[in-house]
Each structure stands twice: as structure tokens, then as C-alpha cells.
Design a protein around this motif. Structure first.
Motif, PDB file in Angstrom:
ATOM      1  N   SER A  33       0.820  -1.214   0.000  1.00 53.96           N
ATOM      2  CA  SER A  33       0.000   0.000   0.000  1.00 53.96           C
ATOM      3  C   SER A  33       0.855   1.265   0.000  1.00 53.96           C
ATOM      4  N   TYR A  34       2.094   1.181   0.501  1.00 50.78           N
ATOM      5  CA  TYR A  34       2.948   2.378   0.495  1.00 50.78           C
ATOM      6  C   TYR A  34       3.696   2.546  -0.821  1.00 50.78           C
ATOM      7  N   CYS A  35       3.548   1.570  -1.707  1.00 56.67           N
ATOM      8  CA  CYS A  35       4.341   1.598  -2.943  1.00 56.67           C
ATOM      9  C   CYS A  35       3.487   1.816  -4.180  1.00 56.67           C
ATOM     10  N   GLY A  74      13.106  -3.659  -9.070  1.00 60.67           N
ATOM     11  CA  GLY A  74      11.916  -3.478  -9.914  1.00 60.67           C
ATOM     12  C   GLY A  74      10.984  -2.468  -9.269  1.00 60.67           C
ATOM     13  N   GLY A  75       9.740  -2.676  -9.445  1.00 61.28           N
ATOM     14  CA  GLY A  75       8.928  -3.853  -9.654  1.00 61.28           C
ATOM     15  C   GLY A  75       9.519  -5.086  -8.944  1.00 61.28           C
ATOM     16  N   GLU A  76       9.050  -6.221  -9.342  1.00 65.44           N
ATOM     17  CA  GLU A  76       9.561  -7.440  -8.728  1.00 65.44           C
ATOM     18  C   GLU A  76      10.504  -8.142  -9.706  1.00 65.44           C
ATOM     19  N   PHE A 125      15.756  -8.905   1.031  1.00 66.69           N
ATOM     20  CA  PHE A 125      14.435  -9.543   1.060  1.00 66.69           C
ATOM     21  C   PHE A 125      13.496  -8.590   1.797  1.00 66.69           C
ATOM     22  N   SER A 126      12.446  -8.165   1.118  1.00 66.01           N
ATOM     23  CA  SER A 126      11.533  -7.189   1.735  1.00 66.01           C
ATOM     24  C   SER A 126      10.344  -7.904   2.367  1.00 66.01           C
ATOM     25  N   ILE A 127      10.184  -7.719   3.672  1.00 67.04           N
ATOM     26  CA  ILE A 127       9.039  -8.316   4.377  1.00 67.04           C
ATOM     27  C   ILE A 127       8.746  -7.397   5.564  1.00 67.04           C
ATOM     28  N   LEU A 196       9.408   5.144   6.055  1.00 66.22           N
ATOM     29  CA  LEU A 196       8.477   5.281   4.933  1.00 66.22           C
ATOM     30  C   LEU A 196       8.859   6.530   4.143  1.00 66.22           C
ATOM     31  N   GLN A 197       8.771   6.441   2.813  1.00 68.97           N
ATOM     32  CA  GLN A 197       9.046   7.620   1.979  1.00 68.97           C
ATOM     33  C   GLN A 197       7.790   7.983   1.177  1.00 68.97           C
ATOM     34  N   PRO A 198       7.664   9.238   0.837  1.00 73.02           N
ATOM     35  CA  PRO A 198       6.421   9.678   0.179  1.00 73.02           C
ATOM     36  C   PRO A 198       6.361   9.350  -1.310  1.00 73.02           C
TER      37      PRO A 198
HETATM   38  N1  SAM Z   1       9.670  -5.589  -5.291  1.00 73.02           N
HETATM   39  C1  SAM Z   1      10.945  -5.624  -4.669  1.00 73.02           C
HETATM   40  C2  SAM Z   1      10.842  -5.508  -3.168  1.00 73.02           C
HETATM   41  O1  SAM Z   1       9.781  -5.126  -2.675  1.00 73.02           O
HETATM   42  O2  SAM Z   1      11.834  -5.800  -2.513  1.00 73.02           O
HETATM   43  C3  SAM Z   1      11.921  -4.587  -5.205  1.00 73.02           C
HETATM   44  C4  SAM Z   1      11.392  -3.229  -5.495  1.00 73.02           C
HETATM   45  S1  SAM Z   1      10.822  -2.310  -4.067  1.00 73.02           S
HETATM   46  C5  SAM Z   1      10.382  -0.786  -4.821  1.00 73.02           C
HETATM   47  C6  SAM Z   1      12.371  -1.981  -3.247  1.00 73.02           C
HETATM   48  C7  SAM Z   1      12.256  -1.549  -1.802  1.00 73.02           C
HETATM   49  O3  SAM Z   1      11.608  -0.294  -1.767  1.00 73.02           O
HETATM   50  C8  SAM Z   1      11.434  -2.497  -0.917  1.00 73.02           C
HETATM   51  O4  SAM Z   1      12.206  -2.875   0.205  1.00 73.02           O
HETATM   52  C9  SAM Z   1      10.260  -1.657  -0.486  1.00 73.02           C
HETATM   53  O5  SAM Z   1       9.839  -1.949   0.818  1.00 73.02           O
HETATM   54  C10 SAM Z   1      10.817  -0.243  -0.603  1.00 73.02           C
HETATM   55  N2  SAM Z   1       9.787   0.767  -0.774  1.00 73.02           N
HETATM   56  C11 SAM Z   1       8.839   0.855  -1.729  1.00 73.02           C
HETATM   57  N3  SAM Z   1       8.066   1.945  -1.548  1.00 73.02           N
HETATM   58  C12 SAM Z   1       8.518   2.550  -0.426  1.00 73.02           C
HETATM   59  C13 SAM Z   1       8.135   3.726   0.292  1.00 73.02           C
HETATM   60  N4  SAM Z   1       7.104   4.481  -0.093  1.00 73.02           N
HETATM   61  N5  SAM Z   1       8.855   4.054   1.386  1.00 73.02           N
HETATM   62  C14 SAM Z   1       9.898   3.295   1.795  1.00 73.02           C
HETATM   63  N6  SAM Z   1      10.307   2.178   1.171  1.00 73.02           N
HETATM   64  C15 SAM Z   1       9.626   1.815   0.072  1.00 73.02           C
END
Ligand code: SAM
Ligand code: SF4
Length: 331
Positions: A33-35, A74-76, A125-127, A196-198
Motif C-alpha cells: 500500500s505504500y508503494c 523493480g517492480g519485482e 528480502f523485503s518483508i 516510509l518515503q512519500p
Molecule cells: N519488489 C521488490 C521488493 O519489494 O523488494 C523490489 C522493489 S521495491 C520498490 C524496493 C524496496 O523499496 C522495498 O524494500 C520496499 O519496501 C521499498 N519501498 C517501496 N516503496 C517505499 C516507500 N514508499 N517508502 C519506503 N520504502 C519503500
């Protein structure tokens, strides 16, 4: 390639660029939801998406300019069927010393063996939660179990530098700090709590969920009075460990602090734009050169031009605008 093009990439403010993040797709199998919004549209069309050959050319030219570190994102990135081949191609280039990727881990069960064979050095690894219901709420997909199993597989894998990316949000997952810190006891990983970033299609940024690194640090100190400070890297501004823990804990104050003076990277979007600053909206287009058999020198010139345009302080540069999604540029 001429000797003239072999010198390193240095910008107007004497920062050397040795790191590239390449977004290999803007597609994603989650909808954090933040992305991105549920209706998020891919940036690259089938026609504009960089091909494997084009990505290999980009890496070759950048390596000749002193880039030693490549991260696929990415994306993923695991949605790309040729992701392991891309890792293998990067590893074939002797000037590139570190090849990593950032992933949500959902497809890691089917890609990890090939990534290991290809020689991947590092996986982020994003979780953001260890709770199935919350995972569903944050990502809008009910995929917690598979992702968690894949995380366990990765943690059991040797010789890959693993970082866990956790975006901490007030009253969403801020109560899970110690559950995440537990991973650092037995695993030599870096746990990264990120602000969190905007960049979120303006969805949750305005809802009071932002948790600053200072606040995260307060919460950490309250839980762990015996926290020991380590010297962090440029973006892992605050880095800690705990007695008896194999791993470390980093805080990434991406919003409240400014890392511009130490910035060493450029980004490539999935449709071939060079982005020299996280806050640069437009970028310079590589596709016309890549698709017209232009010389390597022409690509070198475009990379140099992009690096010359790197602002001293991107966040406060008037010409830059806020992005709607981090997935456009891969974080
Ligand atoms: N899909 C992959 C993933 O989620 O790891 C790679 C791309 S994702 C854009 C890369 C990183 O950016 C992730 O760790 C995600 O949590 C972080 N991210 C995405 N939107 C963000 C936001 N608004 N503020 C902070 N981190 C953000
Ligand atoms: Fe997809 Fe990664 Fe964005 Fe989540 S953070 S929606 S997994 S690109």
C-alpha cells in the motif's frame, strides 16, 4: 572502447559513481500500500522493456566506467524469467565485484537455485510483517506463508549476504520490532528498519503512519538497553548489534536524513531511462541509442551527461518532483 572512456564516473560535486540499480521490470505480484495502488500500471510496455542484451550492454559500458556493484530490482525482479541469466551475465564481467537483487521473495522458491548457480552475491528480502493478516493488509495479497517459507530457505543458504528490508509504520508493524530482531540472533544478516518515503500514489503517506528513525531508535533502546553501536555504511546510518547475536540491525532514515553528499549510485528504469538522482523524475533515455546500434562511446557520453546532472542535494532541488511509486525506479 577508447581509453578516454575508461576513467571513472565523477560528478560535479566530486562524488564517484560505482553502483547501479537496474529495474528489470516495473511489474509486481504484490501491491504494497505504500508503494503502488491496486490499479498500478506498468511503466514499460512490451516494446519499451529493456531486453537482456540491452541490460548486458548497459552493464558492460558502466563497468568500463568504474561501476563495480550492480543490483537488480523493480517492480519485482523475480518476475523476469531471465533474472538468473542476468545475474550470470553480470558475474561474467570481471570488473563487477558485487551482484545483488532486491525482492519481495514470493517467487524465490522457484528461482533461488538458479540464482545461486549464477553466482548471486547479495539478496535484500523485503518483508514488513510476520503476521499473515497484516501481510495481506499491507501487500493486498494473501501470500504470507509462501513468502515466509522462502525467507526461511534463504536464511538457510550459505554464501549470500542477506538483508531484510522492513518499512516500519506506526500502529501497523511498529509492535513487531523484537520479532524481527530475533532473526539476528542466529543468522548473520542485516535487518534494516526503513523509514516510509512519500512515493506511494499519495495513499498512506498522509495518514500518520510515518515513523521516524529517531522514534525507531527510541523503541529499539527501550527494548534492548544493551544495544551496541557499529559503524554503519553510508545509507545504514545507524547500525547496531546485540550481545550474542550473529546479525546486525540498521536504521535507514531515508526521509529524515539526507545522504546526497555520499551518493554513489545511478539507476536505470525498466524502460531504459538513466536516473541520476532518486528525486529526478525524467532521466535520460538510453533506448534510442541501444536500439540504433550506437557506439559504446555514445552510451558513455550519455552516462557522463546523466552523472553531470546529478544535483548536489536532490531532495531539495527545485527541478525534481515527487514520484508516485518507488517501483518506477526500484528503491
Ligand atoms: N519488489 C521488490 C521488493 O519489494 O523488494 C523490489 C522493489 S521495491 C520498490 C524496493 C524496496 O523499496 C522495498 O524494500 C520496499 O519496501 C521499498 N519501498 C517501496 N516503496 C517505499 C516507500 N514508499 N517508502 C519506503 N520504502 C519503500
Ligand atoms: Fe511490489 Fe516491491 Fe512495491 Fe511491494 S515494494 S509493491 S513488492 S515493488
Amino acid at each position: 572502447m577508447s581509453t578516454a572512456s575508461r576513467s571513472s564516473l565523477v560528478d560535479t560535486f566530486h562524488r564517484s559513481v560505482d553502483y547501479v540499480r537496474i529495474a528489470v521490470t516495473s511489474q509486481c505480484n504484490l501491491r504494497c500500500s505504500y508503494c503502488m495502488s491496486e490499479a498500478h500500471e506498468e511503466r514499460a510496455t512490451a516494446l519499451s522493456l529493456l531486453s537482456k542484451v540491452e541490460i548486458v550492454t548497459i552493464m558492460k559500458v558502466l563497468a568500463s566506467l568504474g561501476v563495480t556493484k550492480v543490483r537488480f530490482t523493480g517492480g519485482e525482479p523475480l518476475l523476469r524469467k531471465d533474472i538468473a541469466e542476468l545475474v550470470g551475465e553480470a558475474k561474467k564481467n570481471s570488473a563487477i565485484t558485487t551482484v545483488g537483487l532486491t525482492t519481495n521473495g514470493l517467487l524465490l522458491d522457484r528461482t533461488l537455485p538458479a540464482l545461486i548457480d549464477a553466482g548471486i552475491d547479495a539478496i535484500n528480502f523485503s518483508i514488513d510483517t510476520l503476521d499473515r493478516q497484516k501481510y495481506h493488509t499491507i501487500t493486498r495479497r494473501d501470500e504470507y506463508h509462501r513468502v515466509r517459507e522462502n525467507l526461511d530457505k534463504l536464511l538457510d543458504t550459505e554464501h549470500i549476504a542477506v538483508k531484510l528490508n522492513v518499512v516500519l509504520m506506526r500502529d501497523i508493524n511498529s509492535d513487531e520490532i523484537s520479532r524481527f530482531v530475533d532473526f539476528t540472533r542466529d543468522h548473520a544478516i542485516t535487518l534494516r528498519f526503513m523509514e516510509l518515503q512519500p512515493f506511494d500514489d499519495n495513499q498512506i503517506w498522509r495518514t500518520g503512519r510515518f515513523l521516524s528513525a529517531d522514534k525507531i531508535q527510541e523503541l529499539l533502546n527501550a527494548h534492548y538497553p544493551d544495544l551496541q553501536t557499529l559503524t554503519g555504511s553510508a545509507t545504514e546510518y545507524f547500525s547496531y548489534t546485540l550481545p550474542g547475536h550473529k546479525g546486525s540491525i540498521a536504521l535507514i532514515p531515508a526521509f529524515t536524513r539526507n545522504f546526497c553528499s555520499k551518493c554513489n549510485k545511478i539507476r536505470i528504469t525498466s524502460d531504459g531511462k538513466i536516473i541520476s538522482c532518486l528525486y529526478d523524475k525524467k532521466g535520460l533515455d538510453l533506448l534510442p541509442l541501444l536500439r540504433s546500434n550506437a557506439s559504446d562511446q555514445a552510451l558513455v557520453n550519455l552516462f557522463r551527461k546523466a552523472v553531470e546532472q546529478k544535483p548536489e542535494d536532490g531532495k531539495h532541488s527545485a527541478r525534481n518532483a515527487v514520484r508516485t511509486s518507488m517501483s518506477e525506479i526500484g528503491g
